[in-house]
Design a protein around this motif. Structure first.
Motif, PDB file in Angstrom:
ATOM      1  N   HIS A 109       0.843  -1.184   0.000  1.00 47.81           N
ATOM      2  CA  HIS A 109       0.000   0.000   0.000  1.00 47.81           C
ATOM      3  C   HIS A 109       0.883   1.240   0.000  1.00 47.81           C
ATOM      4  CE1 HIS A 109      -2.732  -2.941   2.291  1.00 47.81           C
ATOM      5  NE2 HIS A 109      -3.162  -2.859   1.040  1.00 47.81           N
ATOM      6  N   ASP A 110       0.757   2.037  -1.054  1.00 47.57           N
ATOM      7  CA  ASP A 110       1.567   3.245  -1.162  1.00 47.57           C
ATOM      8  C   ASP A 110       0.673   4.388  -1.624  1.00 47.57           C
ATOM      9  OD1 ASP A 110       3.728   4.945  -1.177  1.00 47.57           O
ATOM     10  OD2 ASP A 110       5.034   3.578  -2.283  1.00 47.57           O
ATOM     11  N   THR A 111       1.289   5.514  -1.985  1.00 54.42           N
ATOM     12  CA  THR A 111       0.533   6.667  -2.454  1.00 54.42           C
ATOM     13  C   THR A 111      -0.436   6.256  -3.556  1.00 54.42           C
ATOM     14  OG1 THR A 111       2.390   8.096  -1.946  1.00 54.42           O
ATOM     15  CG2 THR A 111       0.731   8.975  -3.450  1.00 54.42           C
ATOM     16  N   GLY A 112      -1.677   6.664  -3.439  1.00 55.57           N
ATOM     17  CA  GLY A 112      -2.686   6.332  -4.435  1.00 55.57           C
ATOM     18  C   GLY A 112      -3.520   5.128  -4.074  1.00 55.57           C
ATOM     19  N   ASP A 113      -3.118   4.383  -3.026  1.00 53.78           N
ATOM     20  CA  ASP A 113      -3.870   3.205  -2.615  1.00 53.78           C
ATOM     21  C   ASP A 113      -4.815   3.503  -1.457  1.00 53.78           C
ATOM     22  OD1 ASP A 113      -2.558   1.553  -4.473  1.00 53.78           O
ATOM     23  OD2 ASP A 113      -0.863   1.305  -3.111  1.00 53.78           O
ATOM     24  N   PHE A 114      -4.843   4.763  -1.033  1.00 56.17           N
ATOM     25  CA  PHE A 114      -5.628   5.151   0.131  1.00 56.17           C
ATOM     26  C   PHE A 114      -6.712   6.160  -0.234  1.00 56.17           C
ATOM     27  CE2 PHE A 114      -1.385   4.048   1.574  1.00 56.17           C
ATOM     28  CZ  PHE A 114      -1.605   3.254   2.689  1.00 56.17           C
ATOM     29  N   LEU A 115      -7.849   6.064   0.464  1.00 54.71           N
ATOM     30  CA  LEU A 115      -8.844   7.118   0.443  1.00 54.71           C
ATOM     31  C   LEU A 115      -8.488   8.062   1.580  1.00 54.71           C
ATOM     32  CD1 LEU A 115     -11.530   8.324  -0.578  1.00 54.71           C
ATOM     33  CD2 LEU A 115     -12.694   6.860   1.088  1.00 54.71           C
ATOM     34  N   VAL A 116      -8.061   9.277   1.250  1.00 52.15           N
ATOM     35  CA  VAL A 116      -7.533  10.210   2.240  1.00 52.15           C
ATOM     36  C   VAL A 116      -8.668  11.008   2.876  1.00 52.15           C
ATOM     37  CG1 VAL A 116      -6.011  12.181   2.604  1.00 52.15           C
ATOM     38  CG2 VAL A 116      -5.328  10.350   1.037  1.00 52.15           C
ATOM     39  N   ARG A 117      -8.628  11.080   4.198  1.00 50.90           N
ATOM     40  CA  ARG A 117      -9.606  11.854   4.947  1.00 50.90           C
ATOM     41  C   ARG A 117      -8.898  12.686   6.016  1.00 50.90           C
ATOM     42  NH1 ARG A 117     -12.332  11.455   1.172  1.00 50.90           N
ATOM     43  NH2 ARG A 117     -14.368  10.447   0.974  1.00 50.90           N
ATOM     44  N   ASN A 118      -9.562  13.756   6.457  1.00 48.62           N
ATOM     45  CA  ASN A 118      -8.989  14.625   7.474  1.00 48.62           C
ATOM     46  C   ASN A 118      -8.921  13.920   8.818  1.00 48.62           C
ATOM     47  OD1 ASN A 118      -8.691  16.817   5.742  1.00 48.62           O
ATOM     48  ND2 ASN A 118     -10.719  17.624   6.204  1.00 48.62           N
ATOM     49  N   GLY A 148     -12.448  11.817   9.387  1.00 50.71           N
ATOM     50  CA  GLY A 148     -13.587  12.240   8.574  1.00 50.71           C
ATOM     51  C   GLY A 148     -14.187  11.143   7.721  1.00 50.71           C
ATOM     52  N   GLU A 149     -14.362   9.962   8.280  1.00 50.04           N
ATOM     53  CA  GLU A 149     -14.951   8.832   7.546  1.00 50.04           C
ATOM     54  C   GLU A 149     -15.313   7.751   8.547  1.00 50.04           C
ATOM     55  OE1 GLU A 149     -15.829   6.721   3.777  1.00 50.04           O
ATOM     56  OE2 GLU A 149     -15.437   8.811   4.280  1.00 50.04           O
ATOM     57  N   LEU A 150     -16.377   7.010   8.283  1.00 50.51           N
ATOM     58  CA  LEU A 150     -16.696   5.854   9.105  1.00 50.51           C
ATOM     59  C   LEU A 150     -15.659   4.761   8.872  1.00 50.51           C
ATOM     60  CD1 LEU A 150     -20.566   5.651   8.602  1.00 50.51           C
ATOM     61  CD2 LEU A 150     -19.317   6.712  10.487  1.00 50.51           C
ATOM     62  N   VAL A 151     -15.195   4.150   9.947  1.00 49.17           N
ATOM     63  CA  VAL A 151     -14.154   3.123   9.844  1.00 49.17           C
ATOM     64  C   VAL A 151     -14.610   1.855  10.555  1.00 49.17           C
ATOM     65  CG1 VAL A 151     -12.245   4.759   9.609  1.00 49.17           C
ATOM     66  CG2 VAL A 151     -12.987   4.054  11.891  1.00 49.17           C
ATOM     67  N   GLN A 152     -13.903   0.757  10.302  1.00 44.64           N
ATOM     68  CA  GLN A 152     -14.245  -0.525  10.894  1.00 44.64           C
ATOM     69  C   GLN A 152     -12.988  -1.227  11.356  1.00 44.64           C
ATOM     70  OE1 GLN A 152     -16.289  -2.640   7.785  1.00 44.64           O
ATOM     71  NE2 GLN A 152     -18.236  -1.605   8.155  1.00 44.64           N
ATOM     72  N   VAL A 153     -13.148  -2.054  12.370  1.00 44.12           N
ATOM     73  CA  VAL A 153     -12.060  -2.910  12.818  1.00 44.12           C
ATOM     74  C   VAL A 153     -11.631  -3.814  11.664  1.00 44.12           C
ATOM     75  CG1 VAL A 153     -11.448  -4.824  14.353  1.00 44.12           C
ATOM     76  CG2 VAL A 153     -12.733  -2.868  15.243  1.00 44.12           C
ATOM     77  N   GLY A 154     -10.330  -3.941  11.485  1.00 42.29           N
ATOM     78  CA  GLY A 154      -9.794  -4.767  10.409  1.00 42.29           C
ATOM     79  C   GLY A 154      -9.316  -3.989   9.203  1.00 42.29           C
ATOM     80  N   GLN A 155      -9.731  -2.726   9.088  1.00 42.25           N
ATOM     81  CA  GLN A 155      -9.247  -1.902   7.981  1.00 42.25           C
ATOM     82  C   GLN A 155      -7.803  -1.475   8.219  1.00 42.25           C
ATOM     83  OE1 GLN A 155     -12.514   1.096   7.972  1.00 42.25           O
ATOM     84  NE2 GLN A 155     -12.684   0.634   5.783  1.00 42.25           N
ATOM     85  N   THR A 156      -7.089  -1.298   7.124  1.00 36.74           N
ATOM     86  CA  THR A 156      -5.701  -0.839   7.186  1.00 36.74           C
ATOM     87  C   THR A 156      -5.653   0.651   6.914  1.00 36.74           C
ATOM     88  OG1 THR A 156      -4.920  -2.991   6.390  1.00 36.74           O
ATOM     89  CG2 THR A 156      -3.371  -1.140   6.253  1.00 36.74           C
ATOM     90  N   VAL A 157      -4.914   1.375   7.734  1.00 29.98           N
ATOM     91  CA  VAL A 157      -4.800   2.820   7.574  1.00 29.98           C
ATOM     92  C   VAL A 157      -3.336   3.235   7.663  1.00 29.98           C
ATOM     93  CG1 VAL A 157      -7.089   3.267   8.534  1.00 29.98           C
ATOM     94  CG2 VAL A 157      -5.101   3.265  10.047  1.00 29.98           C
ATOM     95  N   ARG A 158      -3.082   4.445   7.173  1.00 28.51           N
ATOM     96  CA  ARG A 158      -1.729   5.005   7.244  1.00 28.51           C
ATOM     97  C   ARG A 158      -1.860   6.525   7.292  1.00 28.51           C
ATOM     98  NH1 ARG A 158       3.214   3.520   3.032  1.00 28.51           N
ATOM     99  NH2 ARG A 158       4.939   4.325   4.323  1.00 28.51           N
TER     100      ARG A 158
END
Length: 396
Positions: free
Chosen positions: A270-279, A293-303
């Motif tokens: 997962h690098d630049t462009g693979d993420f939905l960016v939120r504040n 600034g987005e609903l999230v769930q357990v198990g999702q990957t973030v950076r």
């Protein structure tokens, strides 16, 4: 001429874009129409898109009529804006207009009107679905009266994988001040759209961010609050990233931090462009949690992500350079955030200049939006601080 939604005899694909500025909206529009008509060479117009500076909003109906009478498009759509794009130039003024028109042989354009539901969190029951075979949905919405987040979720459901491009009107900071054009009508609320079929489209979305630190899996969360990342408090992970970051990235994190949510969990990297960016909306040091600034769930990957002029420049250049060199483009539309332009880059014409050059001078128009629509990972999304591009070519 064919009726909206009809088919035309095959002819050469042509497109043109031109703009104008000054105190007289009609004079500016007529000057732009002179150039557009000359560029089209008499070809019947499939679609015309009008980007109208906010100071011209009182004359929106007159500009619409001038466009219709001069080039007779099958479908006309438009929106008011803080500033407009034409070719490689960005006119960061409310007294401006940009007119884009394309003759696309074999293409079908269906105008769509989306009203504002009583419940801003729910889609309206009467929203028209894109017809079967739609290749892209071009949408402009009023930010004060239209539930764009609900619309995006609805679009994901009724037309999975369909690219939705466009943006939110930025011509007025007051409810009722924006104008949306659709054929013979001028609206001050809701949204307007055009379903495009029989064309080849390519959407690009530059979110202008760069990852900092490692990726983490969410291990505790509720709605838009992340309590744990990788089994530890989210604020602790954030402090670790800050401590280990170089000074330049620390300064960027202090100026404004964002979070990227992985779109495709099945990808190995997962690098630049693979993420939905939120504040990143805030942090609670006592709970160790961060709000995003987005609903999230357990198990999702973030950076975590940082954004500045350099990151935005590099990301847009990377996306444009990744396009296949043989990809044909008859014309393109650009929807860039009203927080970009000279405000971000310190000079005008950054996004428009890069896109226009990368597309080898294909007719380009667009506007500075109060929110941009464009797909990430094959799913439509509403963004901020992005540059969203839609290239269009005649099918076949």
């Amino acid at each position: 001429m064919c009726e909206p939604g009809g088919m035309r005899d095959p002819r050469e694909a042509k497109a043109a874009a031109a703009g104008g500025a000054g105190p007289d909206a009609i004079a500016a529009a007529e000057a732009a129409l002179d150039e557009v008509a000359a560029g089209l060479g008499g070809q019947p117009v499939t679609l015309a898109v009008v980007f109208l500076g906010g100071e011209y909003a009182p004359r929106a109906g007159d500009v619409r009529a001038a466009v219709a009478q001069r080039i007779h498009p099958d479908v006309l759509v438009g929106v008011t804006a803080q500033g407009v794009v034409v070719g490689g130039a960005e006119i960061e003024s409310g007294a401006s207009v940009s007119i884009w028109a394309a003759a696309l042989p074999g293409a079908t354009c269906v105008p769509l009107r989306y009203g504002s539901p009583a419940d801003r969190d729910e889609p309206a029951a009467g929203w028209p679905e894109p017809p079967p075979g739609t290749e892209a949905l071009l949408t402009f919405a009023d930010p004060f009266t239209f539930p764009t987040d609900a619309f995006v979720s609805w679009a994901r459901h009724v037309a999975p994988g369909l690219p939705v491009s466009g943006g939110l009107a930025s011509g007025s900071m007051q409810p009722g001040g924006n104008r949306l054009l659709l054929d013979d009508e001028v609206h001050s609320d809701g949204a307007v759209g055009v379903a495009l079929s029989g064309v080849d489209v390519e959407p690009l979305v530059s979110q202008g961010c760069r990852p900092v630190g490692p990726s983490y899996v969410i291990t505790a969360a509720e709605r838009n609050v992340i309590a744990e990342l990788g089994g530890r408090p989210a604020t602790q992970r954030l402090q670790e990233i800050y401590t280990e970051a170089p000074q330049a990235d620390r300064e960027r994190m202090e100026a404004g931090l964002h979070i990227g949510i992985v779109v495709d969990e099945y990808a190995h990297d997962h690098d630049t462009g693979d993420f939905l960016v939120r504040n990143l909306l805030g942090a609670d040091s006592e709970r160790g949690a961060v709000a995003v600034g987005e609903l999230v769930q357990v198990g999702q990957t973030v950076r975590f992500q940082v954004r500045d002029a350099q990151s935005a420049d590099e990301d847009l250049r990377r996306l444009l350079a990744a396009r296949p060199p043989s990809a044909r483009v008859d014309a393109a539309l650009l929807f860039t955030c009203n927080g970009r332009g000279s405000r971000l880059f310190g000079e005008p014409d950054h996004d428009a200049g890069l896109v226009h050059e990368a597309l080898e001078g294909a007719p380009l128009a667009g506007f500075f939006a109060a929110g941009e629509l464009g797909p990430v990972g094959g799913r439509p999304a509403l963004h901020g601080f992005t540059a969203s591009v839609l290239t269009v070519s005649a099918g076949g």
